[in-house]
Scaffold this motif. Sequence first.
Motif, PDB file in Angstrom:
ATOM      1  N   ARG A 154       6.517   4.789  -4.848  1.00 41.62           N
ATOM      2  CA  ARG A 154       7.160   4.572  -6.143  1.00 41.62           C
ATOM      3  C   ARG A 154       7.008   5.742  -7.119  1.00 41.62           C
ATOM      4  O   ARG A 154       8.007   6.167  -7.731  1.00 41.62           O
ATOM      5  N   PRO A 155       5.809   6.311  -7.303  1.00 38.82           N
ATOM      6  CA  PRO A 155       5.700   7.431  -8.243  1.00 38.82           C
ATOM      7  C   PRO A 155       6.513   8.656  -7.827  1.00 38.82           C
ATOM      8  O   PRO A 155       6.976   9.429  -8.669  1.00 38.82           O
ATOM      9  N   ARG A 157      13.699   4.105  -1.906  1.00 37.51           N
ATOM     10  CA  ARG A 157      12.595   3.662  -1.048  1.00 37.51           C
ATOM     11  C   ARG A 157      12.816   4.219   0.366  1.00 37.51           C
ATOM     12  O   ARG A 157      13.313   3.518   1.248  1.00 37.51           O
ATOM     13  N   PRO A 158      12.421   5.443   0.618  1.00 36.30           N
ATOM     14  CA  PRO A 158      12.695   6.043   1.929  1.00 36.30           C
ATOM     15  C   PRO A 158      11.770   5.589   3.048  1.00 36.30           C
ATOM     16  O   PRO A 158      12.054   5.854   4.225  1.00 36.30           O
ATOM     17  N   THR A 216       0.831  -1.207   0.000  1.00 35.44           N
ATOM     18  CA  THR A 216       0.000   0.000   0.000  1.00 35.44           C
ATOM     19  C   THR A 216       0.866   1.259   0.000  1.00 35.44           C
ATOM     20  O   THR A 216       0.632   2.195  -0.782  1.00 35.44           O
ATOM     21  N   LEU A 217       1.879   1.270   0.852  1.00 34.51           N
ATOM     22  CA  LEU A 217       2.775   2.425   0.908  1.00 34.51           C
ATOM     23  C   LEU A 217       3.566   2.587  -0.383  1.00 34.51           C
ATOM     24  O   LEU A 217       3.846   3.701  -0.821  1.00 34.51           O
ATOM     25  N   ARG A 218       3.894   1.449  -1.000  1.00 29.55           N
ATOM     26  CA  ARG A 218       4.687   1.490  -2.234  1.00 29.55           C
ATOM     27  C   ARG A 218       3.909   2.137  -3.376  1.00 29.55           C
ATOM     28  O   ARG A 218       4.507   2.728  -4.284  1.00 29.55           O
ATOM     29  N   LEU A 219       2.572   2.057  -3.333  1.00 29.11           N
ATOM     30  CA  LEU A 219       1.748   2.709  -4.359  1.00 29.11           C
ATOM     31  C   LEU A 219       1.988   4.212  -4.400  1.00 29.11           C
ATOM     32  O   LEU A 219       1.905   4.844  -5.459  1.00 29.11           O
ATOM     33  N   PHE A 220       2.297   4.796  -3.225  1.00 32.65           N
ATOM     34  CA  PHE A 220       2.562   6.235  -3.145  1.00 32.65           C
ATOM     35  C   PHE A 220       4.068   6.529  -3.232  1.00 32.65           C
ATOM     36  O   PHE A 220       4.466   7.560  -3.764  1.00 32.65           O
TER      37      PHE A 220
END
Length: 268
Positions: free
Chosen positions: A37-38, A44-45, A31-35
């Motif tokens: 990555r863009p 990946r902080p 879920t966090l990666r959806l925001f």
Amino acid sequence: MRIGPLGWLVVALRLPVLVVVVFGGLLVHLTLRLFERPVFGLRRPVTPFVTQGVCKAALAILGLRLRTQGRPMRRRGAVVANHASWLDIFVMNAPQRIYFVAKDEIATWPGIGWLARATGTIFIRRAAREARAQKLTFEARLRAGHHLCFFPEGTSSDGIRVLPFKPTLFAAFFAEELAGILSIQPVSVIYIAPKGRDARFYGWWGDLGFGAHFLRVLAQPRQGRVELIFHEPLPITETSNRKALARACEERVRAGLAAHLPDGVMAR
């Protein structure tokens, strides 16, 4: 090893909690990666903190105590260690934020493969024709500030020995524009078996199936412990080539294992 009634009770108590924590953490991560990555792309902080927290929780659920000596490096580069078990994934992630390098076949494993892909693992094929592409992938990740982690032995052992380190994966660190800013940190992973168990209790090697070993560890009421020895990082500029670097890392990892296993346990 036969699992008795107490062992199955322990499995019944630990397994559901472990599944919820690991796959619940995966859901949060995705879920966090959806925001993430863009906005940040390859960097990946945020999500590595989720991975680290899940791994700490998994070790607590298993009852496996983790002790560390030394500190994970903050310099750019990679971590290399001896490889003894699937447990290494939790153990190596718990005190630091890293990205594993693994054999491509792991990507197809149910469960483990999904977790590995989601957390940014680099999958490699051990074929000469793939070497250049893999080297470029490594370089891109290193430029993004990722700390890579790989096991130069190329396979897992029984946990009481260190197999020869293969130099192949060290080549990427000698790229002309990167060598001056990169270091490699050797890490010794030492598993101390539960009281009364074989010294190789946590080792997963040879024909020993994952399912059987996983249940054996999960069913152990009182676990042993695992120790991580973070050795001083080796600057790339202070080694002449990949073979010398692999040899220097192997020597330090082996010395750490020898110094912390019980007397007479380490195999030669």
